[in-house]
Design an enzyme around this catalytic site. Structure first.
Site, short mmCIF file in Angstrom:
data_model
loop_
_atom_site.label_atom_id
_atom_site.label_comp_id
_atom_site.label_asym_id
_atom_site.label_seq_id
_atom_site.Cartn_x
_atom_site.Cartn_y
_atom_site.Cartn_z
N LYS A 185 -28.97 -28.46 19.04
CA LYS A 185 -28.57 -27.54 18.14
C LYS A 185 -30.01 -26.97 17.56
O LYS A 185 -30.72 -27.90 17.14
CB LYS A 185 -27.53 -27.64 17.17
N LYS B 208 -31.72 -24.22 14.27
CA LYS B 208 -31.49 -23.37 13.37
C LYS B 208 -32.04 -21.88 13.38
O LYS B 208 -33.33 -21.74 14.08
CB LYS B 208 -32.02 -24.05 12.00
N ASN C 215 -26.49 -20.98 9.14
CA ASN C 215 -26.31 -21.46 7.74
C ASN C 215 -25.97 -20.34 6.62
O ASN C 215 -26.48 -20.15 5.82
CB ASN C 215 -27.60 -22.16 7.15
N HIS D 34 -19.07 -31.43 11.19
CA HIS D 34 -20.46 -31.35 10.81
C HIS D 34 -20.87 -32.61 10.02
O HIS D 34 -20.04 -33.41 9.71
CB HIS D 34 -20.18 -30.44 9.27
#
Ligand code: MG
Length: 365
Positions: free
Chosen positions: A166, A168, A199, A299
């Site tokens: 993953k 960001k 986010n 998470h």
């Protein structure tokens, strides 16, 4: 088994400098408690945060919650959870500091239940498969990394055996976000699962533009595109978006998860035991998600220590998020990775106990 006393703590554990679209992080703060029974057994539970607020959570433990469990049998964990939830902290605590303090207590009680049973928590919860559990790695995709470093980190993780990564996004420039995803996809090829995490940093218009442009990169999901309370926004985005939508790390109650699920506003449920109020509500959310056919990828707010147990006890759990910051972590029973998968923990408990040396070294309160 009766609880005799509790001891709250804060630990500051340094991590390499990293950033997402919300903040930079230089340490993980563990705030929680050790719960001792009259027969000398110790359970540990905590909430992990990134740089602020641990003292507020400790205050909630010290003034509202910890004394309330003295004399209780930890095996009544569900009743204790309900009583504490509706207790002294109710008007100030359905989300935020008091709620995550309740998480810490609930996790400590489950740790005790598993230790008392002589089982790793996943076995106590009914898990029966000890084979390695698939994991995905977030540690190579931080927003403060250059595109070159993103590529290098992705290749290193694939070398380590990971087949899911993953990165960001959610930076100030959407073109730069797209370029980062494009660069990583180009270097890892099409067989590696790639996810992107904003986010919460987009509004609906920006998120709609972003997902449209990201669709050609075959992402496993887009994560937290919008504000975590915006159920309607996520539902509208999801209607028009072909890639799965993941969220949950900032959803603090099983009621809110129910609402997201009912509205079709989430596809991959990222419920976090440290934030949703502990393992007790985590199990409720996971069951609701499974009933709706949704996959669960918790998470890594617990650094994977607790969730490595919970995913093994839920049939719809898909992957475990891992962020392997440390070669040797602070825990007594550190999460173990091999070829991109998590090995089954075999010690009794929830893997929440700190090593004694780490506990002394990093303790600040
Ligand atoms: Mg995230």
């Amino acid at each position: 088994m009766k609880i005799a006393d509790t001891e709250t703590f804060i630990l500051h554990v340094p991590v390499p400098g990293i950033a997402d679209s919300q903040r930079s992080v230089e340490r993980i703060e563990f705030v929680g408690l050790r719960v001792r029974t009259a027969c000398g057994m110790v359970g540990t539970g905590w909430f992990a945060t990134v740089g602020h607020g641990a003292a507020v959570v400790k205050c909630a433990l010290d003034t509202l919650l910890a004394d309330e469990i003295i004399g209780e049998d930890p095996r009544n964990v569900r009743d204790i959870w309900s009583r504490l939830y509706s207790g002294k902290g109710l008007w100030i605590g359905r989300a935020g500091a008091v709620h995550v303090a309740l998480s810490a207590i609930d996790i400590a009680l489950w740790d005790l239940c598993a230790k008392h049973a002589g089982l790793p928590l996943w076995r106590l919860l009914g898990g029966d498969d000890a084979s390695p559990f698939p994991a995905y790695n977030t540690n190579g995709g931080w927003l403060n990394f250059s595109v070159e470093r993103l590529r290098d980190e992705a290749l290193r993780q694939i070398d380590d055996g990971f087949s899911a990564l993953k990165i960001k996004v959610g930076g100030p420039d959407l073109d730069a976000d797209i370029a980062r995803v494009e660069a990583v996809r180009a270097v890892i090829g099409n067989d590696i699962l790639l996810m992107a995490d904003a986010n919460q940093n987009w509004d609906l218009t920006r998120a709609q533009q972003a997902v449209q442009r990201l669709e050609s990169f075959d992402l496993g999901w887009i994560e937290e595109p919008l504000h975590p309370d915006d159920i309607d926004g996520h539902a509208r985005l999801n209607e028009a978006c072909r890639m799965p939508l993941a969220l949950g790390e900032n959803v603090y109650s099983s009621h809110l998860f129910d609402a997201f699920i009912a509205r079709g506003a989430v596809d991959v449920v990222q419920v976090d035991a440290c934030r949703v109020g502990g393992i007790t509500p985590w199990l409720d959310v996971a069951e609701a998600a499974a009933k709706s056919g949704l996959q669960i990828c918790p998470h890594a707010g617990d650094i994977g220590q607790i969730h490595q147990h919970l995913v093994r006890a839920n049939s719809n759990a898909w992957m475990l998020e891992v962020i392997p910051f440390w070669d040797e972590g602070p825990f007594e029973d550190q999460l173990k990775l091999k070829h991109g998968a998590c090995l089954a923990p075999d010690r009794p408990g929830a893997s929440t106990e700190f090593g004694e040396e780490a506990f002394t070294r990093f303790r600040v309160a």
